[in-house]
Design an enzyme around this catalytic site. Structure first.
Site, PDB file in Angstrom:
ATOM      1  N   CYS A  50      39.623  33.592  51.491  1.00  0.00           N
ATOM      2  CA  CYS A  50      39.609  34.703  52.447  1.00  0.00           C
ATOM      3  C   CYS A  50      38.383  34.657  53.354  1.00  0.00           C
ATOM      4  O   CYS A  50      38.435  35.112  54.499  1.00  0.00           O
ATOM      5  CB  CYS A  50      39.625  36.039  51.712  1.00  0.00           C
ATOM      6  SG  CYS A  50      40.827  36.178  50.384  1.00  0.00           S
ATOM      7  N   ASP A  82      38.389  39.662  45.211  1.00  0.00           N
ATOM      8  CA  ASP A  82      39.217  40.341  44.222  1.00  0.00           C
ATOM      9  C   ASP A  82      40.031  39.348  43.401  1.00  0.00           C
ATOM     10  O   ASP A  82      40.181  39.486  42.188  1.00  0.00           O
ATOM     11  CB  ASP A  82      40.166  41.324  44.909  1.00  0.00           C
ATOM     12  CG  ASP A  82      39.426  42.534  45.452  1.00  0.00           C
ATOM     13  OD1 ASP A  82      38.185  42.557  45.353  1.00  0.00           O
ATOM     14  OD2 ASP A  82      40.078  43.433  45.988  1.00  0.00           O
ATOM     15  N   ASP A 124      39.677  42.137  51.208  1.00  0.00           N
ATOM     16  CA  ASP A 124      40.094  43.499  51.545  1.00  0.00           C
ATOM     17  C   ASP A 124      38.985  44.550  51.651  1.00  0.00           C
ATOM     18  O   ASP A 124      39.072  45.431  52.493  1.00  0.00           O
ATOM     19  CB  ASP A 124      41.205  43.987  50.614  1.00  0.00           C
ATOM     20  CG  ASP A 124      40.908  43.816  49.146  1.00  0.00           C
ATOM     21  OD1 ASP A 124      39.803  43.397  48.805  1.00  0.00           O
ATOM     22  OD2 ASP A 124      41.807  44.099  48.332  1.00  0.00           O
ATOM     23  N   LYS A 125      37.922  44.505  50.837  1.00  0.00           N
ATOM     24  CA  LYS A 125      36.864  45.515  50.975  1.00  0.00           C
ATOM     25  C   LYS A 125      36.005  45.254  52.200  1.00  0.00           C
ATOM     26  O   LYS A 125      35.269  46.130  52.653  1.00  0.00           O
ATOM     27  CB  LYS A 125      35.961  45.540  49.732  1.00  0.00           C
ATOM     28  CG  LYS A 125      36.705  45.667  48.405  1.00  0.00           C
ATOM     29  CD  LYS A 125      37.689  46.805  48.386  1.00  0.00           C
ATOM     30  CE  LYS A 125      38.492  46.820  47.102  1.00  0.00           C
ATOM     31  NZ  LYS A 125      39.354  45.624  46.928  1.00  0.00           N
ATOM     32  N   CYS A 195      44.892  36.963  51.408  1.00  0.00           N
ATOM     33  CA  CYS A 195      46.170  36.986  50.690  1.00  0.00           C
ATOM     34  C   CYS A 195      47.311  37.399  51.610  1.00  0.00           C
ATOM     35  O   CYS A 195      47.215  38.405  52.320  1.00  0.00           O
ATOM     36  CB  CYS A 195      46.068  37.902  49.484  1.00  0.00           C
ATOM     37  SG  CYS A 195      44.782  37.416  48.317  1.00  0.00           S
ATOM     38  N   GLU A 447      39.896  46.990  40.201  1.00  0.00           N
ATOM     39  CA  GLU A 447      41.279  46.812  40.630  1.00  0.00           C
ATOM     40  C   GLU A 447      42.006  45.949  39.601  1.00  0.00           C
ATOM     41  O   GLU A 447      41.419  45.010  39.060  1.00  0.00           O
ATOM     42  CB  GLU A 447      41.262  46.120  41.997  1.00  0.00           C
ATOM     43  CG  GLU A 447      42.593  45.937  42.645  1.00  0.00           C
ATOM     44  CD  GLU A 447      42.429  45.384  44.046  1.00  0.00           C
ATOM     45  OE1 GLU A 447      42.156  46.168  44.972  1.00  0.00           O
ATOM     46  OE2 GLU A 447      42.550  44.158  44.220  1.00  0.00           O
ATOM     47  N   SER A 473      45.757  46.449  42.597  1.00  0.00           N
ATOM     48  CA  SER A 473      45.725  45.520  43.709  1.00  0.00           C
ATOM     49  C   SER A 473      46.869  45.814  44.667  1.00  0.00           C
ATOM     50  O   SER A 473      47.922  46.324  44.275  1.00  0.00           O
ATOM     51  CB  SER A 473      45.858  44.090  43.178  1.00  0.00           C
ATOM     52  OG  SER A 473      46.233  43.203  44.195  1.00  0.00           O
TER      53      SER A 473
END
Length: 559
Positions: A50, A82, A124-125, A195, A447, A473
């Site tokens: 990512c 993650d 994502d964060k 992802c 998560e 998730s």
């Protein structure tokens, strides 16, 4: 009007010679000293797909800044993967990283008197953290998403990161060979990019583009596409516009633009994490937006995106059909979006979409027609009841059914639950309860994709439910409820549940309840004690003391 609204103080102020000396020491030319300073915040690091390319993107943005007479200067913040940390102690730091990213962007941009910020984010964060930091600085800012990953392939099957987690459940169940298990792991993630399904990264990038804080198409351009490289080279043109017009996040983020973000996240079938992140973004921006607002939008927004994890398609498929703007044009034409919201192009959402062809929905395509949705109302159900007096979030796509009742099987850690699933100790019809992993009790509200994927992989997806004061998730599917508030660590009812208590999840009536009386709950509370976490230090210790509830977005500046 000078565009060096802030950076003049360190680069042109004759009463601050040390700042100029420091800048000259870096090799900065007189021309660059006189240009606006734009901080390029990279969440890049080398150990996950990512983020592994984000420093390269930041370099492209820096190089192209000179074309707009801007001085782009790269700095770094962090990220926590993650996918890498899922199911380990490291996952406790994932949500915490959102605050660290926000803190570091705020600290650097204001601390170094920069005039604007372009944040390059991947996992994502990263996206909500970067946006929260830019909101705090309230200087011209743009978020550039690192892009989605391509699908993996193995033996004719399209794969993604969730495939690897679910393969473990199949292995435990004896449904996959060791050779194929290894083949899935080696081929699930073919290279750079976040992802690929409508998991949290693509959910939040889509929401932030709809909010107006990213350029059109940023959320749907694949990481390895020429379009993404072109976006990196063109983003400074829009930064120049923002500086010239003095357009700041406070001019873009409003109740209406947040409603656009939520509508898009729900219509696409996005992650439950969107609830917490968008509430945190709203709180940071000073916009009054809470769980009730989410509930209202969810009630009137059909889910029409057929994306993984519960559907068939990936973000790359939306890109091939016109990208997020084509989808938003369809939603705008049908009255679901506010077209008059300002965006980082300097134009309104409707103006950005004026020449965009709306996506053509189909029952056998990535976007279904509004008239025949996957689910007539949204899938992000905000539940309440005697088990969640302050709220909980369920991801109910309709494929799981709309209600579930069964006896509780209680675990005080994720690892204990994973062990039970692995050892075939979960019975059909049970409601798995995983508690003491909330924002304070985790701490960090870890998560969970591992237990839900093991459940799916073991063939129990339609036979058990799972509730938790932690998070799920964006790759999770099945009958799951997270963000149960108050959390067990704070004495919430989920901490008082015992094995065999009958729990009901009712998505039609938005209820989460346990079949015991208020009197019995009060009696159990008398002997309840909080989880012992005295071994905390540093980051997690501070987070435990400062973090607000999941229903308040898990922000750390509430107090």
């Amino acid at each position: 009007m000078t565009l060096k609204k802030h950076s003049w103080e360190i680069s042109e102020n004759p009463e601050h010679p040390a700042g100029m000396a420091m800048l000259y020491a870096t090799g900065m030319s007189d021309k660059k000293m006189k240009q606006p300073f734009v901080g390029i915040a990279s969440c890049g690091y080398e150990s996950n797909p990512c983020n592994m390319h984000l420093n390269d993107f930041a370099g492209l943005i820096k190089a192209s800044s000179q074309e707009q007479d801007l001085t782009g200067l790269v700095f770094n913040t962090i990220g926590i993967s993650d996918g890498t940390t899922m199911g380990t102690l490291g996952m406790r730091y994932s949500l915490v990283s959102r605050e660290i990213i926000a803190d570091s962007i705020e600290s650097f941009i204001i601390g170094h008197s920069f005039d604007g910020c372009i944040a390059v984010a991947g996992c994502d964060k990263n996206m909500p953290g970067a946006l929260m930091g830019m909101i705090r600085t309230n200087r011209p800012s743009i978020l550039l998403y690192g892009g989605t990953i391509a699908s993996g392939h193995y033996k004719g099957e399209k794969l993604n990161i969730v495939s690897a987690f679910e393969a473990f459940g199949k292995r435990v169940n004896g449904d996959i060979s060791d050779e194929d298990y290894d083949g899935v792991i080696r081929n699930a993630c073919p290279g750079k990019g976040a992802c690929g399904g409508m998991y949290t990264a693509n959910t939040m990038s889509s929401a932030i583009e709809a909010m107006g804080m990213s350029l059109p198409y940023s959320s749907s351009y694949p990481a390895n596409s020429p379009e993404k490289l072109r976006e990196c080279q063109e983003v400074n043109k829009y930064m120049r516009i923002l500086l010239e017009k003095d357009i700041k996040p406070s001019d873009i983020i409003s109740k209406k633009s947040i409603e656009n973000a939520v509508t898009v996240a729900i219509a696409l079938g996005g992650s439950t994490n969107a609830v917490m992140h968008i509430i945190a973004i709203a709180r940071t921006a000073g916009v009054d937006f809470n769980l009730e607002d989410f509930k209202a939008i969810n009630a009137k927004t059909p889910m029409i995106g057929d994306f993984k994890p519960s559907g068939k398609y990936m973000m790359e498929d939306l890109h091939e059909q016109g990208g997020l703007p084509a989808f938003m044009k369809y939603m705008l034409q049908n009255g679901f979006l506010h077209g008059d919201c300002l965006t980082v192009t300097g134009k309104t959402l409707a103006e950005n979409l004026e020449n965009v062809e709306a996506i053509i929905p189909s029952m056998v395509n990535v976007i279904h027609p509004l008239e025949t949705p996957i689910k007539a109302t949204g899938h992000l159900c905000i539940l309440s009841g005697n088990l969640a007096p302050e709220g909980a979030v369920a991801k109910i796509t309709g494929k799981e059914g709309s209600s579930f009742t069964g006896p509780a099987h209680v675990f005080d850690s994720e690892q204990d639950a994973n062990d039970a699933i692995r050892d075939h100790k979960i019975e059909k019809g049970e409601v798995i309860v995983i508690r003491n992993i909330g924002p304070k009790g985790g701490p960090g509200m870890p998560e969970m994709l591992k237990p839900t994927s093991m459940i799916i992989g073991a063939g129990l997806g339609s036979d058990v439910a799972l509730i938790t004061d932690g998070r799920f998730s964006g790759g999770t599917h099945g009958f799951v409820v997270g963000h149960v508030t108050p959390e067990a660590f704070c004495g919430g009812p989920i901490g008082l549940v015992r094995n065999g208590d009958v729990i009901t999840i009712d998505a039609d009536n938005l209820k989460l309840s346990v079949a015991i009386t208020d009197e019995e709950l009060a009696e159990r509370k008398k002997t309840w004690k909080p989880k012992e976490i005295s071994d905390l230090q540093g980051t997690l210790k501070k987070y435990n003391k400062l973090v607000a509830t999941a229903s308040e977005g898990c922000v750390t500046d509430k107090f």
